[in-house]
Write a protein that holds these residues in place. Structure first.
Motif, PDB file in Angstrom:
ATOM      1  N   LYS A 261      -2.801   5.219  12.989  1.00 10.33           N
ATOM      2  CA  LYS A 261      -3.713   5.415  11.862  1.00 10.33           C
ATOM      3  C   LYS A 261      -2.990   6.074  10.682  1.00 10.33           C
ATOM      4  O   LYS A 261      -3.489   6.998  10.049  1.00 10.33           O
ATOM      5  N   THR A 262      -1.789   5.556  10.413  1.00 13.26           N
ATOM      6  CA  THR A 262      -0.957   6.068   9.325  1.00 13.26           C
ATOM      7  C   THR A 262      -1.147   5.196   8.087  1.00 13.26           C
ATOM      8  O   THR A 262      -1.152   3.972   8.191  1.00 13.26           O
ATOM      9  N   TYR A 263      -1.269   5.823   6.945  1.00  9.20           N
ATOM     10  CA  TYR A 263      -1.502   5.071   5.708  1.00  9.20           C
ATOM     11  C   TYR A 263      -0.338   5.263   4.741  1.00  9.20           C
ATOM     12  O   TYR A 263       0.108   6.385   4.502  1.00  9.20           O
ATOM     13  N   TYR A 264       0.140   4.133   4.201  1.00  8.74           N
ATOM     14  CA  TYR A 264       1.257   4.146   3.252  1.00  8.74           C
ATOM     15  C   TYR A 264       0.751   3.789   1.861  1.00  8.74           C
ATOM     16  O   TYR A 264      -0.222   3.042   1.711  1.00  8.74           O
ATOM     17  N   PRO A 265       1.429   4.280   0.828  1.00 13.27           N
ATOM     18  CA  PRO A 265       1.075   3.853  -0.534  1.00 13.27           C
ATOM     19  C   PRO A 265       1.489   2.404  -0.744  1.00 13.27           C
ATOM     20  O   PRO A 265       2.584   1.998  -0.361  1.00 13.27           O
ATOM     21  N   SER A 266       0.617   1.635  -1.345  1.00  9.87           N
ATOM     22  CA  SER A 266       0.924   0.225  -1.609  1.00  9.87           C
ATOM     23  C   SER A 266       1.967   0.110  -2.712  1.00  9.87           C
ATOM     24  O   SER A 266       1.997   0.909  -3.642  1.00  9.87           O
ATOM     25  N   THR A 267       2.830  -0.890  -2.598  1.00 12.62           N
ATOM     26  CA  THR A 267       3.822  -1.113  -3.641  1.00 12.62           C
ATOM     27  C   THR A 267       3.137  -1.436  -4.962  1.00 12.62           C
ATOM     28  O   THR A 267       2.048  -2.020  -5.001  1.00 12.62           O
ATOM     29  N   GLU A 268       3.805  -1.075  -6.038  1.00 14.79           N
ATOM     30  CA  GLU A 268       3.273  -1.362  -7.372  1.00 14.79           C
ATOM     31  C   GLU A 268       3.858  -2.640  -7.964  1.00 14.79           C
ATOM     32  O   GLU A 268       3.594  -2.970  -9.115  1.00 14.79           O
ATOM     33  N   ARG A 269       4.639  -3.362  -7.195  1.00 13.62           N
ATOM     34  CA  ARG A 269       5.254  -4.588  -7.696  1.00 13.62           C
ATOM     35  C   ARG A 269       4.194  -5.636  -8.029  1.00 13.62           C
ATOM     36  O   ARG A 269       3.188  -5.778  -7.330  1.00 13.62           O
ATOM     37  N   THR A 270       4.453  -6.373  -9.089  1.00 22.09           N
ATOM     38  CA  THR A 270       3.506  -7.402  -9.535  1.00 22.09           C
ATOM     39  C   THR A 270       4.046  -8.808  -9.325  1.00 22.09           C
ATOM     40  O   THR A 270       3.389  -9.780  -9.712  1.00 22.09           O
ATOM     41  N   ASP A 271       5.235  -8.909  -8.709  1.00 25.45           N
ATOM     42  CA  ASP A 271       5.858 -10.228  -8.552  1.00 25.45           C
ATOM     43  C   ASP A 271       5.710 -10.784  -7.137  1.00 25.45           C
ATOM     44  O   ASP A 271       6.407 -11.723  -6.761  1.00 25.45           O
ATOM     45  N   LEU A 272       4.788 -10.224  -6.352  1.00 22.85           N
ATOM     46  CA  LEU A 272       4.650 -10.641  -4.962  1.00 22.85           C
ATOM     47  C   LEU A 272       3.710 -11.835  -4.825  1.00 22.85           C
ATOM     48  O   LEU A 272       2.758 -11.981  -5.606  1.00 22.85           O
TER      49      LEU A 272
END
Length: 246
Positions: free
Chosen positions: A175-186
């Motif tokens: 139940k670990t949460y990571y910050p989502s990437t801010e990349r816009t090219d995905l």
């Protein structure tokens, strides 16, 4: 209270804030704070050089103590990348080692989840400590087994949402949460888990495996890059290269 005193107080408070934040979430993704630290560093230097009050050298040094910490902790990712580009690897530890039995358990777990289209996010900690994320997770600290790992991600269980972190031979937490990437090219095919996996790869050297609940495809993320829809053989190559299986 003069300007110098206010600046000193703000600098120390900011350093304490970073220490506190480091134990809770990833502070390196907060761009506003990176800009603030540049302003604080510049202002501190100007005041220390030009301050006309009765300020001894010792006092000047004490006042400036927080700034190196603030700068290094805020820009640790950029500093590490710069050293890597310069070919300076003296601070990089050797790859984490896991044995073949553990790798097989991990591989079988991924196969089980993939065939049943059960979404999963599995991170293997390497050299960079993931304690800031672990502290906000549910601790398990149990030996890794296919049965335990797959059961965590069953949709009806309370632990399925979030990631599992593996350290050494153990499932350390869930139940670990990571910050989502801010990349816009995905690509649009990348869902929440994929973006979170890239996010943690931007903040550490961990190897993360993603199982898509829509397609069952398996993806691997490391060093800010994701390889989408990998085969069992390719996944094993990742294990051999980055986890130094023996």
């Amino acid at each position: 209270m003069d300007n110098f005193t206010i600046l000193t107080l703000v600098t120390y408070l900011y350093a304490l804030f970073l220490i506190s934040l480091r134990m809770k979430v990833s502070y390196k993704s907060i761009k506003l704070f990176k800009l603030l630290v540049v302003v604080l560093a510049g202002a501190s230097l100007v005041f220390l050089i030009n301050y006309t009050g009765n300020l001894s050298l010792t006092t000047r040094i004490i006042v400036f103590i927080p700034m190196p910490y603030v700068i290094v902790m805020t820009y640790i990712t950029e500093i590490a990348n710069l050293l890597k580009k310069m070919g300076i690897n003296g601070f990089v530890k050797r790859p984490v080692k896991i044995d073949n039995e553990l790798a097989e358990k991990l591989m079988n777990s991924v196969d089980f989840l993939s065939k049943r289209k059960i979404g999963a996010l599995i991170t293997v900690e390497r050299n960079i400590n993931l304690t800031p994320f672990i502290n906000k997770s549910l601790m398990i600290n149990a030996d890794l087994s296919k049965e335990l790992l797959t059961s965590i991600f069953i949709p009806s269980t309370p632990l399925h949402d979030g990631a599992v972190i593996i350290r050494g031979n153990k499932i350390l937490c869930a139940k670990t949460y990571y910050p989502s990437t801010e990349r816009t090219d995905l690509p649009m095919t990348y869902g929440t888990r994929h973006r979170a996996a890239i996010g943690i790869s931007e903040q550490s050297d961990a190897l993360t495996i993603v199982v898509s609940e829509e397609t069952g495809n398996v993806s691997v993320t490391i060093n800010r890059q994701m390889e989408y829809n990998v085969s069992r053989e390719t996944l094993n190559l990742y294990f051999e290269k980055f986890l130094q299986i023996n």
